[in-house]
Design a protein around this motif. Structure first.
Motif, PDB file in Angstrom:
ATOM      1  N   GLY A  96       0.815  -1.214   0.000  1.00  0.00           N
ATOM      2  CA  GLY A  96       0.000   0.000   0.000  1.00  0.00           C
ATOM      3  C   GLY A  96       0.844   1.258   0.000  1.00  0.00           C
ATOM      4  O   GLY A  96       2.022   1.238  -0.389  1.00  0.00           O
ATOM      5  N   LEU A  97       0.270   2.347   0.474  1.00  0.00           N
ATOM      6  CA  LEU A  97       0.964   3.630   0.486  1.00  0.00           C
ATOM      7  C   LEU A  97       1.855   3.754   1.718  1.00  0.00           C
ATOM      8  O   LEU A  97       1.421   3.450   2.833  1.00  0.00           O
ATOM      9  N   PRO A  98       3.087   4.233   1.574  1.00  0.00           N
ATOM     10  CA  PRO A  98       3.950   4.491   2.739  1.00  0.00           C
ATOM     11  C   PRO A  98       3.328   5.578   3.617  1.00  0.00           C
ATOM     12  O   PRO A  98       2.623   6.466   3.125  1.00  0.00           O
ATOM     13  N   THR A 103       2.511  11.016  -1.964  1.00  0.00           N
ATOM     14  CA  THR A 103       2.225  10.133  -3.097  1.00  0.00           C
ATOM     15  C   THR A 103       1.352  10.894  -4.083  1.00  0.00           C
ATOM     16  O   THR A 103       0.319  11.448  -3.701  1.00  0.00           O
ATOM     17  N   GLU A 104       1.768  10.934  -5.334  1.00  0.00           N
ATOM     18  CA  GLU A 104       0.978  11.589  -6.368  1.00  0.00           C
ATOM     19  C   GLU A 104       0.264  10.544  -7.211  1.00  0.00           C
ATOM     20  O   GLU A 104       0.842   9.520  -7.580  1.00  0.00           O
ATOM     21  N   CYS A 255      -1.711  13.454  -3.307  1.00  0.00           N
ATOM     22  CA  CYS A 255      -2.020  14.614  -4.142  1.00  0.00           C
ATOM     23  C   CYS A 255      -2.433  14.143  -5.535  1.00  0.00           C
ATOM     24  O   CYS A 255      -1.682  13.433  -6.208  1.00  0.00           O
ATOM     25  N   ILE A 256      -3.638  14.537  -5.938  1.00  0.00           N
ATOM     26  CA  ILE A 256      -4.103  14.262  -7.296  1.00  0.00           C
ATOM     27  C   ILE A 256      -3.506  15.309  -8.233  1.00  0.00           C
ATOM     28  O   ILE A 256      -3.449  16.490  -7.905  1.00  0.00           O
ATOM     29  N   ASN A 257      -3.061  14.857  -9.399  1.00  0.00           N
ATOM     30  CA  ASN A 257      -2.477  15.787 -10.369  1.00  0.00           C
ATOM     31  C   ASN A 257      -3.049  15.521 -11.756  1.00  0.00           C
ATOM     32  O   ASN A 257      -3.472  14.394 -12.051  1.00  0.00           O
ATOM     33  N   GLN A 258      -3.073  16.545 -12.568  1.00  0.00           N
ATOM     34  CA  GLN A 258      -3.537  16.416 -13.941  1.00  0.00           C
ATOM     35  C   GLN A 258      -2.347  16.170 -14.858  1.00  0.00           C
ATOM     36  O   GLN A 258      -1.204  16.137 -14.403  1.00  0.00           O
ATOM     37  N   SER A 291      10.135  16.812  -7.689  1.00  0.00           N
ATOM     38  CA  SER A 291      11.185  16.648  -6.677  1.00  0.00           C
ATOM     39  C   SER A 291      10.627  16.611  -5.254  1.00  0.00           C
ATOM     40  O   SER A 291      11.346  16.250  -4.321  1.00  0.00           O
ATOM     41  N   GLN A 292       9.352  16.978  -5.082  1.00  0.00           N
ATOM     42  CA  GLN A 292       8.737  16.953  -3.753  1.00  0.00           C
ATOM     43  C   GLN A 292       8.126  15.593  -3.429  1.00  0.00           C
ATOM     44  O   GLN A 292       7.731  15.346  -2.287  1.00  0.00           O
ATOM     45  N   LEU A 293       8.050  14.711  -4.422  1.00  0.00           N
ATOM     46  CA  LEU A 293       7.289  13.469  -4.277  1.00  0.00           C
ATOM     47  C   LEU A 293       8.137  12.305  -3.799  1.00  0.00           C
ATOM     48  O   LEU A 293       9.307  12.176  -4.167  1.00  0.00           O
ATOM     49  N   LEU A 294       7.520  11.441  -3.004  1.00  0.00           N
ATOM     50  CA  LEU A 294       8.121  10.149  -2.666  1.00  0.00           C
ATOM     51  C   LEU A 294       7.786   9.129  -3.750  1.00  0.00           C
ATOM     52  O   LEU A 294       8.642   8.357  -4.180  1.00  0.00           O
TER      53      LEU A 294
END
Length: 347
Positions: A96-98, A103-104, A255-258, A291-294
């Motif tokens: 699952g998610l850490p 997480t994006e 975070c949801i991204n387009q 660069s902010q994302l795991l």
């Protein structure tokens, strides 16, 4: 002692205040049996209380790498993950998610990003033994209204989706009472939301998941091309604040991204991903946000029908993560929720 400053369940804090316990010293001077008698809490809640007040006394204690690796505590284990509510998708992400980091989930419209987020808001409320974190979620909407009707539909179908969980456990969870919805249509409102209201919810132990839907909407109209430096500073500021919240409270941030069209490899160095129309796309906001994302996940529609009537086959891809290889799996979205498919791995 201001008990509200401690990272404890509000129910436990209320019991302490009712018992007229005014300091950490008073709590630690009492035996477990005496605390149970005074507070009317269960033995498990008393143990949780003692650990919380002890941690408050040694906030900056040092732990070795071996201690972190061997840690089996449900609240602090480095190996604990938040389940997506589906064994196939959990298998793709190795559990699952850490709990630490951002997480994006990026993808085109109707790829299933919001559906996955809603399912996570329900999954976080399950007991630790079933992949949850026994807490609620805060959902920050930046463009569309919150999908209340869809959430209610998912809640009503939880017993069918989570057949691995005993029916009585599912029935005891009041899913709708633990999802807090915030609306932030501009950068200033969003900043105030994560700096104040979200921080309070996390500090009181009321939530253990933060969802932002979507991060790109905040920057779509706020900045012109000439404002790229200012835009990058805001992205770095928001990324740093979300990281601090995740680290301080051991809380996953989603975070949801387009996506935007691209030719070949995107500006962030990530491989482009095909969408249902055959276009090649990359997540919005560029390398500053990357660069902010795991971990970055990309979802897309394949255009093919799934096994369920009327459902479209979709793909989830791991673009990057420090603990995962690039991989993918198919999934569908139906009335019960998001379900991974044990079929041939997408290429």
């Amino acid at each position: 002692m201001d008990w509200d400053q401690l990272d404890m369940n509000p129910r436990v804090i209320a019991a302490i205040k009712k018992a007229n316990l005014r300091s950490i010293k008073e709590v630690l001077n009492l035996s477990g049996a005496d605390l149970q008698r005074l507070t009317k809490l269960s033995s498990m809640d008393v143990q949780y209380l003692l650990k919380a007040v002890s941690s408050a006394l040694r906030k900056n204690s040092v732990r070795t790498a071996l201690q972190l690796f061997q840690d089996e505590n449900l609240h602090t284990s480095q190996r604990r993950k938040l389940s997506l509510g589906c064994p196939v998708l959990d298998g793709l992400l190795r559990g699952g998610l850490p709990l630490l980091g951002i997480t994006e989930i990026a993808g085109e419209s109707s790829a299933g990003k919001t559906q996955i987020s809603l399912q996570l808001c329900l999954s976080v409320q399950y007991p630790y033994a079933h992949g949850g974190l026994e807490s609620g979620a805060v959902y920050i909407c930046t463009e569309d209204v919150f999908p209340h009707k869809r959430l209610q539909q998912l809640i009503e179908r939880q017993s069918q989706l989570r057949a691995d969980v005993p029916h009585d456990v599912v029935q005891k969870i009041k899913f709708g009472n633990s999802i807090f919805v915030e609306h932030a249509a501009d950068i200033e409102t969003f900043h105030e939301c994560i700096a104040k209201r979200v921080n309070v919810l996390l500090a009181r132990g009321m939530v253990r998941l933060v969802v932002v839907d979507s991060i790109a909407a905040l920057f779509r109209c706020e900045f012109a091309a000439k404002d790229s430096v200012l835009k990058a500073k805001y992205l770095q500021t928001f990324g740093a604040k979300l990281h601090r919240l995740s680290s301080k409270f051991r809380t996953p941030v989603v975070c949801i991204n387009q996506v935007t069209d691209t030719m070949g490899e995107g500006p962030s160095g990530d491989p482009s991903s095909p969408c249902s129309t055959g276009r090649s796309v990359v997540p919005a906001l560029g390398i500053t946000w990357s660069s902010q994302l795991l971990m970055r996940l990309m979802v897309s529609r394949t255009g093919h029908l799934g096994l369920s009537a009327g459902s479209t086959l979709r793909t989830m891809r791991v673009i990057f993560a420090p603990h995962l290889p690039q991989s993918a799996c198919y999934y569908t979205v139906d009335t019960e929720g998001v379900k991974g498919m044990r079929t041939e791995t997408p290429t």
